[in-house]
Design a protein around this motif. Sequence first.
Motif, PDB file in Angstrom:
ATOM      1  N   LEU A  79       0.827  -1.209   0.000  1.00  0.00           N
ATOM      2  CA  LEU A  79       0.000   0.000   0.000  1.00  0.00           C
ATOM      3  C   LEU A  79       0.861   1.259   0.000  1.00  0.00           C
ATOM      4  CD1 LEU A  79      -2.852  -1.076   2.453  1.00  0.00           C
ATOM      5  CD2 LEU A  79      -2.940  -0.968  -0.055  1.00  0.00           C
ATOM      6  N   LEU A  80       1.957   1.245   0.779  1.00  0.00           N
ATOM      7  CA  LEU A  80       2.875   2.392   0.787  1.00  0.00           C
ATOM      8  C   LEU A  80       3.480   2.616  -0.596  1.00  0.00           C
ATOM      9  CD1 LEU A  80       4.765   1.885   4.173  1.00  0.00           C
ATOM     10  CD2 LEU A  80       3.319   3.833   3.561  1.00  0.00           C
ATOM     11  N   LEU A  81       3.847   1.540  -1.263  1.00  0.00           N
ATOM     12  CA  LEU A  81       4.407   1.660  -2.608  1.00  0.00           C
ATOM     13  C   LEU A  81       3.381   2.258  -3.574  1.00  0.00           C
ATOM     14  CD1 LEU A  81       6.741   1.226  -4.539  1.00  0.00           C
ATOM     15  CD2 LEU A  81       5.940  -1.127  -4.857  1.00  0.00           C
ATOM     16  N   CYS A  82       2.137   1.822  -3.460  1.00  0.00           N
ATOM     17  CA  CYS A  82       1.075   2.372  -4.326  1.00  0.00           C
ATOM     18  C   CYS A  82       0.877   3.868  -4.083  1.00  0.00           C
ATOM     19  CB  CYS A  82      -0.237   1.621  -4.105  1.00  0.00           C
ATOM     20  SG  CYS A  82      -0.233  -0.024  -4.832  1.00  0.00           S
ATOM     21  N   VAL A  83       1.022   4.297  -2.839  1.00  0.00           N
ATOM     22  CA  VAL A  83       0.938   5.731  -2.540  1.00  0.00           C
ATOM     23  C   VAL A  83       2.127   6.446  -3.165  1.00  0.00           C
ATOM     24  CG1 VAL A  83       1.075   7.444  -0.673  1.00  0.00           C
ATOM     25  CG2 VAL A  83      -0.464   5.477  -0.446  1.00  0.00           C
ATOM     26  N   ARG A  84       3.331   5.887  -3.013  1.00  0.00           N
ATOM     27  CA  ARG A  84       4.532   6.520  -3.569  1.00  0.00           C
ATOM     28  C   ARG A  84       4.471   6.634  -5.090  1.00  0.00           C
ATOM     29  NH1 ARG A  84       9.849   4.125  -0.610  1.00  0.00           N
ATOM     30  NH2 ARG A  84      10.132   5.966   0.688  1.00  0.00           N
ATOM     31  N   ILE A  85       3.922   5.618  -5.739  1.00  0.00           N
ATOM     32  CA  ILE A  85       3.807   5.627  -7.199  1.00  0.00           C
ATOM     33  C   ILE A  85       2.720   6.592  -7.661  1.00  0.00           C
ATOM     34  CG2 ILE A  85       3.125   4.188  -9.181  1.00  0.00           C
ATOM     35  CD1 ILE A  85       4.447   1.816  -7.730  1.00  0.00           C
ATOM     36  N   GLY A  86       1.762   6.850  -6.772  1.00  0.00           N
ATOM     37  CA  GLY A  86       0.662   7.745  -7.121  1.00  0.00           C
ATOM     38  C   GLY A  86      -0.609   7.009  -7.534  1.00  0.00           C
ATOM     39  N   TRP A  87      -0.625   5.691  -7.336  1.00  0.00           N
ATOM     40  CA  TRP A  87      -1.819   4.918  -7.665  1.00  0.00           C
ATOM     41  C   TRP A  87      -2.896   5.064  -6.593  1.00  0.00           C
ATOM     42  CZ3 TRP A  87       1.067  -0.194  -9.190  1.00  0.00           C
ATOM     43  CH2 TRP A  87       1.621  -0.031 -10.470  1.00  0.00           C
ATOM     44  N   GLU A  89      -4.061   7.515  -3.027  1.00  0.00           N
ATOM     45  CA  GLU A  89      -3.856   8.788  -2.327  1.00  0.00           C
ATOM     46  C   GLU A  89      -3.551   8.543  -0.852  1.00  0.00           C
ATOM     47  OE1 GLU A  89      -3.746  11.893  -3.575  1.00  0.00           O
ATOM     48  OE2 GLU A  89      -3.954  10.975  -5.564  1.00  0.00           O
ATOM     49  N   ASP A  90      -2.532   9.222  -0.348  1.00  0.00           N
ATOM     50  CA  ASP A  90      -2.130   9.070   1.046  1.00  0.00           C
ATOM     51  C   ASP A  90      -3.291   9.356   2.000  1.00  0.00           C
ATOM     52  OD1 ASP A  90      -0.186   8.549   3.106  1.00  0.00           O
ATOM     53  OD2 ASP A  90      -0.103  10.710   3.455  1.00  0.00           O
ATOM     54  N   ASP A  91      -4.029  10.431   1.739  1.00  0.00           N
ATOM     55  CA  ASP A  91      -5.148  10.780   2.616  1.00  0.00           C
ATOM     56  C   ASP A  91      -6.212   9.690   2.648  1.00  0.00           C
ATOM     57  OD1 ASP A  91      -3.980  13.167   3.334  1.00  0.00           O
ATOM     58  OD2 ASP A  91      -5.143  14.376   1.922  1.00  0.00           O
ATOM     59  N   ASP A  92      -6.458   9.054   1.512  1.00  0.00           N
ATOM     60  CA  ASP A  92      -7.446   7.973   1.450  1.00  0.00           C
ATOM     61  C   ASP A  92      -6.975   6.740   2.222  1.00  0.00           C
ATOM     62  OD1 ASP A  92      -8.965   9.605  -0.203  1.00  0.00           O
ATOM     63  OD2 ASP A  92      -8.282   8.624  -2.050  1.00  0.00           O
ATOM     64  N   MET A  93      -5.665   6.564   2.328  1.00  0.00           N
ATOM     65  CA  MET A  93      -5.117   5.369   2.955  1.00  0.00           C
ATOM     66  C   MET A  93      -4.878   5.527   4.455  1.00  0.00           C
ATOM     67  SD  MET A  93      -5.302   3.403   0.500  1.00  0.00           S
ATOM     68  CE  MET A  93      -4.776   2.051   1.501  1.00  0.00           C
ATOM     69  N   ARG A  94      -5.026   6.730   4.988  1.00  0.00           N
ATOM     70  CA  ARG A  94      -4.760   6.940   6.421  1.00  0.00           C
ATOM     71  C   ARG A  94      -5.550   6.005   7.339  1.00  0.00           C
ATOM     72  NH1 ARG A  94      -1.415  11.363   7.203  1.00  0.00           N
ATOM     73  NH2 ARG A  94      -1.401  12.783   5.422  1.00  0.00           N
TER      74      ARG A  94
END
Length: 116
Positions: A79-87, A89-94
Amino acid sequence: MHYRDAVIWEKSMQLAETACREAAGLPREERFGMRAQITRAAVSVPSNIAEGWSRESRKEKAQFMAIAHGSLAELHTQLLLCVRIGWLEDDDMRPAFALIDEISRMLTVLRRRMRS
């Protein structure tokens, strides 16, 4: 107590639901890549907690909790990698990241108790 009554199992089910829903929004070409990996890791956490809960020996219970903990770390990384790639959103994953942290702490406590 049945595993379905355990807070850790319920929280891991919530996490699995969230992760599977988020994975469904990944790029189509990731259907058999990252999306499948996320789904497998997410499902593995509550599944191994349930299986461990159902075992009789402490050693077996501890082994399945360790597997669940490993799957949780794998899911977090994906999930962190998907956030870093931009797939994703960090806010959605909090909320998912908060659940991962909470479940990880709960598994750590359970595993320590099983060792003593």
